[in-house]
Design an enzyme around this catalytic site. Structure first.
Site, PDB file in Angstrom:
ATOM      1  CG  ASN A 145      -3.363  -9.834  -5.198  1.00 20.68           C
ATOM      2  OD1 ASN A 145      -4.181 -10.689  -5.527  1.00 20.68           O
ATOM      3  ND2 ASN A 145      -2.789  -9.023  -6.079  1.00 20.68           N
TER       4      ASN A 145
ATOM      5  CG  HIS B 182      -1.297   2.135 -13.080  1.00 27.08           C
ATOM      6  ND1 HIS B 182      -0.379   1.236 -12.619  1.00 27.08           N
ATOM      7  CD2 HIS B 182      -1.789   2.761 -11.986  1.00 27.08           C
ATOM      8  CE1 HIS B 182      -0.313   1.310 -11.307  1.00 27.08           C
ATOM      9  NE2 HIS B 182      -1.164   2.230 -10.893  1.00 27.08           N
TER      10      HIS B 182
ATOM     11  NE  ARG C 280       2.788   1.708 -12.248  1.00 29.21           N
ATOM     12  CZ  ARG C 280       2.657   0.525 -11.659  1.00 29.21           C
ATOM     13  NH1 ARG C 280       2.736   0.427 -10.340  1.00 29.21           N
ATOM     14  NH2 ARG C 280       2.421  -0.555 -12.364  1.00 29.21           N
TER      15      ARG C 280
ATOM     16  CE1 TYR D 116       4.346  -4.696 -10.764  1.00 33.84           C
ATOM     17  CE2 TYR D 116       5.596  -2.729 -11.296  1.00 33.84           C
ATOM     18  CZ  TYR D 116       4.555  -3.337 -10.638  1.00 33.84           C
ATOM     19  OH  TYR D 116       3.708  -2.598  -9.874  1.00 33.84           O
TER      20      TYR D 116
ATOM     21  CG  ASP E 166       6.120  -0.155  -8.785  1.00 35.27           C
ATOM     22  OD1 ASP E 166       7.147  -0.395  -8.120  1.00 35.27           O
ATOM     23  OD2 ASP E 166       4.998  -0.646  -8.527  1.00 35.27           O
TER      24      ASP E 166
ATOM     25  CG  HIS F 126       6.926  -4.724  -8.415  1.00 33.26           C
ATOM     26  ND1 HIS F 126       6.739  -6.036  -8.050  1.00 33.26           N
ATOM     27  CD2 HIS F 126       5.764  -4.105  -8.164  1.00 33.26           C
ATOM     28  CE1 HIS F 126       5.518  -6.195  -7.606  1.00 33.26           C
ATOM     29  NE2 HIS F 126       4.894  -5.036  -7.650  1.00 33.26           N
TER      30      HIS F 126
ATOM     31  CD  GLU G  46       5.213   1.992  -6.404  1.00 36.49           C
ATOM     32  OE1 GLU G  46       4.731   2.805  -7.230  1.00 36.49           O
ATOM     33  OE2 GLU G  46       4.628   0.962  -6.049  1.00 36.49           O
TER      34      GLU G  46
ATOM     35  CD  GLU H 173       3.367  -2.053  -3.993  1.00 38.93           C
ATOM     36  OE1 GLU H 173       3.142  -1.011  -4.619  1.00 38.93           O
ATOM     37  OE2 GLU H 173       3.377  -3.175  -4.520  1.00 38.93           O
TER      38      GLU H 173
ATOM     39  NE  ARG I 122       3.674   2.726  -3.748  1.00 40.97           N
ATOM     40  CZ  ARG I 122       2.460   2.749  -4.303  1.00 40.97           C
ATOM     41  NH1 ARG I 122       1.789   3.878  -4.368  1.00 40.97           N
ATOM     42  NH2 ARG I 122       1.923   1.641  -4.789  1.00 40.97           N
TER      43      ARG I 122
ATOM     44  CG  HIS J 256      -0.644  -0.501  -2.809  1.00 36.74           C
ATOM     45  ND1 HIS J 256      -0.713  -1.749  -2.239  1.00 36.74           N
ATOM     46  CD2 HIS J 256      -0.547  -0.690  -4.145  1.00 36.74           C
ATOM     47  CE1 HIS J 256      -0.645  -2.664  -3.195  1.00 36.74           C
ATOM     48  NE2 HIS J 256      -0.550  -2.053  -4.362  1.00 36.74           N
TER      49      HIS J 256
ATOM     50  CG  ASP K 154      -3.904  -5.965  -5.009  1.00 36.46           C
ATOM     51  OD1 ASP K 154      -3.496  -5.316  -5.986  1.00 36.46           O
ATOM     52  OD2 ASP K 154      -3.295  -6.027  -3.937  1.00 36.46           O
TER      53      ASP K 154
ATOM     54  CD  GLU L 171      -1.059   2.067  -7.306  1.00 34.55           C
ATOM     55  OE1 GLU L 171      -0.665   1.814  -6.148  1.00 34.55           O
ATOM     56  OE2 GLU L 171      -0.815   1.331  -8.279  1.00 34.55           O
TER      57      GLU L 171
ATOM     58  CD1 TRP M 177       6.799 -10.517 -10.142  1.00 34.70           C
ATOM     59  CD2 TRP M 177       5.421  -9.733  -8.554  1.00 34.70           C
ATOM     60  NE1 TRP M 177       5.740  -9.926 -10.766  1.00 34.70           N
ATOM     61  CE2 TRP M 177       4.880  -9.425  -9.824  1.00 34.70           C
ATOM     62  CE3 TRP M 177       4.729  -9.332  -7.409  1.00 34.70           C
ATOM     63  CZ2 TRP M 177       3.674  -8.730  -9.973  1.00 34.70           C
ATOM     64  CZ3 TRP M 177       3.546  -8.640  -7.552  1.00 34.70           C
ATOM     65  CH2 TRP M 177       3.018  -8.342  -8.828  1.00 34.70           C
TER      66      TRP M 177
HETATM   67  C1  GCO Z   1       1.402  -1.048  -7.437  1.00 36.79           C
HETATM   68  C2  GCO Z   1       1.754  -2.426  -7.075  1.00 36.79           C
HETATM   69  C3  GCO Z   1       0.866  -3.510  -7.570  1.00 36.79           C
HETATM   70  C4  GCO Z   1       1.182  -4.767  -6.766  1.00 36.79           C
HETATM   71  C5  GCO Z   1      -0.049  -5.498  -6.422  1.00 36.79           C
HETATM   72  C6  GCO Z   1       0.249  -6.688  -5.536  1.00 36.79           C
HETATM   73  O1  GCO Z   1       2.273  -0.217  -7.314  1.00 36.79           O
HETATM   74  O2  GCO Z   1       0.260  -0.802  -7.783  1.00 36.79           O
HETATM   75  O3  GCO Z   1       3.114  -2.682  -7.154  1.00 36.79           O
HETATM   76  O4  GCO Z   1       0.916  -3.698  -8.920  1.00 36.79           O
HETATM   77  O5  GCO Z   1       2.069  -5.577  -7.423  1.00 36.79           O
HETATM   78  O6  GCO Z   1      -0.929  -4.618  -5.795  1.00 36.79           O
HETATM   79  O7  GCO Z   1      -0.884  -7.207  -4.969  1.00 36.79           O
HETATM   80 MG    MG Z   2       4.082  -0.872  -6.555  1.00 34.55          MG
END
Ligand code: GCO
Ligand code: MG
Length: 403
Positions: free
Chosen positions: A38, A123, A148, A160, A211, A213, A237, A263, A284, A313, A317, A340, A403
């Site tokens: 991605n 989600h 989630r 996020y 998550d 992040h 996560e 991930e 993950r 994951h 993407d 997921e 991020w």
């Molecule tokens: C998740 C992820 C995604 C990522 C994305 C990045 O847990 O699904 O954190 O939201 O941010 O896949 O490319």
């Molecule tokens: Mg994630």
């Protein structure tokens, strides 16, 4: 012996960018592998076209392990997301070919099904706690056993995991990175309230995930884990960035909330210490970013020794090709935890016709030989690549943050 005679990279953008490798053998058998990274898609596409495809010509498509070792050890420059996504694409395509030649779905080649189907999590996200609970109730009605939860943080313009579209979450949203603002103190106040409301509305028979992040320090994550304990989260996560694997020890010392990470990992070396020291509960790593089915199996086998489960994951993407490969892997490994599942748009599903299906909160890869997924190249050609970045994140005073 099925000899590789051609391979090409197909880039398409049915709403978001996907990079797919298609390998062809002299007997006409083809296989597909996802190579989508991605926001950095063309780097992998060119790595494949310029540096990998020439080395594949004439090789025996059955020799999956040897090709993997050749690409990994032979490059001299090991690991990294670009290299490992490229190797993953080749590996996935070769498993697809082997399955087609054997007349068996890939999960049968991996030892057969260890379960009837694989539990997935959906989600639920919303701007407020109420919106998020409403979305979670919809998932529950659709049969999801794991959900989630992500919600907006009062006082922050964007958060996020909270999407513009109610059904499809897509963070790569701009042709130059958009900027988000982050406040840890505001965030830490809202998540326990969200989980409290969720348990009241959804009950205790559903798994709830969250998550972070990579946004907290280990001690902040320990605090959040502790605050969420009464609501029994399934996992937290990416609590903190994992370059320093030892950081998870500090979180562990403060909470029994289960931890998931991985991930963005691309090799077993990224999680070796986490697994061997039992600092996490779910790994993950995914097929596309962690070197394909061959390498992911190795990670899962190491994790299994320590009662750590998989939780691949599966954001949008990761193309339907990766999703199919993940489901074959999930169905076969003994230590599967959860998968997921962020639904793809109808445009994406049309470009990648697939045999996998969802029912009752779980998925099955289907019984078509190989992966049971393909790319409709004619349709794919109608969607031109369009540069799209993931956002960046700054603290309220302008400091760059994770991020
Ligand atoms: C998740 C992820 C995604 C990522 C994305 C990045 O847990 O699904 O954190 O939201 O941010 O896949 O490319
Ligand atoms: Mg994630």
């Amino acid at each position: 012996m099925p000899r590789i005679t051609a391979a090409r990279v197909i880039i398409t953008c049915p709403g978001r960018n996907f990079v797919t490798l298609k390998i062809e053998c002299d007997d006409g058998t083809t296989g597909v592998g996802d190579a989508t990274l991605n926001g950095r898609e063309l780097a992998v596409a060119s790595y494949l076209t310029e540096h990998v495809i020439p080395c594949l010509m004439g090789r025996d498509a059955h020799r999956i392990e040897d090709v993997w070792q050749y690409l990994y050890k032979g490059a001299y420059w090991r690991r990294g997301p670009v290299t490992m996504s490229a190797i993953a694409a080749v590996d996935t395509a070769l498993w697809d070919i082997k399955g087609k030649l054997a007349g068996l779905p890939v999960y049968q080649l991996l030892g057969g099904a260890s379960r009837e189907s694989v539990m997935v999590y959906g989600h639920a996200n919303g701007k407020s706690i109420d919106d998020t609970i409403e979305a979670a109730l919809e998932y529950q009605q659709q049969g999801y056993k794991a959900i989630r939860l992500q919600c907006g943080v009062p006082g922050m313009a964007s958060t996020y995991g909270v999407s513009k579209d109610r059904y499809f979450y897509e963070p790569a949203d701009a042709d130059l990175p958009s900027e988000n603002v982050w406040s840890t103190s505001k965030y830490l106040r809202v998540v326990p309230e969200l989980f409290k409301a969720a348990r009241e509305a959804l009950g205790w028979d559903v798994h709830l995930l969250h998550d972070i992040h990579h946004r907290l320090t280990p001690i902040e994550a320990g605090r959040l884990g502790k605050d969420l304990e009464p609501y029994r989260p399934f996992w937290l996560e990416d609590a903190t960035p994992a370059e320093n694997q030892d950081a998870f020890r500090l979180i562990r010392q403060h909470t029994t909330s289960p931890l998931a990470v991985g991930e963005i990992f691309n090799s077993i070396w990224d999680c070796k210490a986490l697994i061997e020291n039992q600092l996490i509960d779910y790994i993950r790593a995914t097929v596309v970013h962690a070197g394909g089915i061959t390498h992911l199996r190795r990670i899962a086998a190491l994790a299994d020794l320590y009662q750590i489960k998989t939780g691949c994951h599966g954001a949008t993407d990761l193309s339907p090709v990766c999703m199919a490969a993940a489901l074959h892997f999930d169905l076969s490994v003994p230590n599967f935890g959860v998968q997921e599942y962020m639904r793809h748009t109808p445009e994406t599903d049309a470009v990648f016709p697939h045999a996998y299906s969802f029912a009752d909160g779980a998925m099955h890869p289907g019984d078509a030989p190989g992966l049971g997924v393909d790319i409709d190249e004619e349709l794919a050609a109608g969607y031109e690549y369009s540069r799209a970045y993931l956002p960046v994140n700054r603290l309220e005073d302008g400091t760059m943050h994770d991020w």
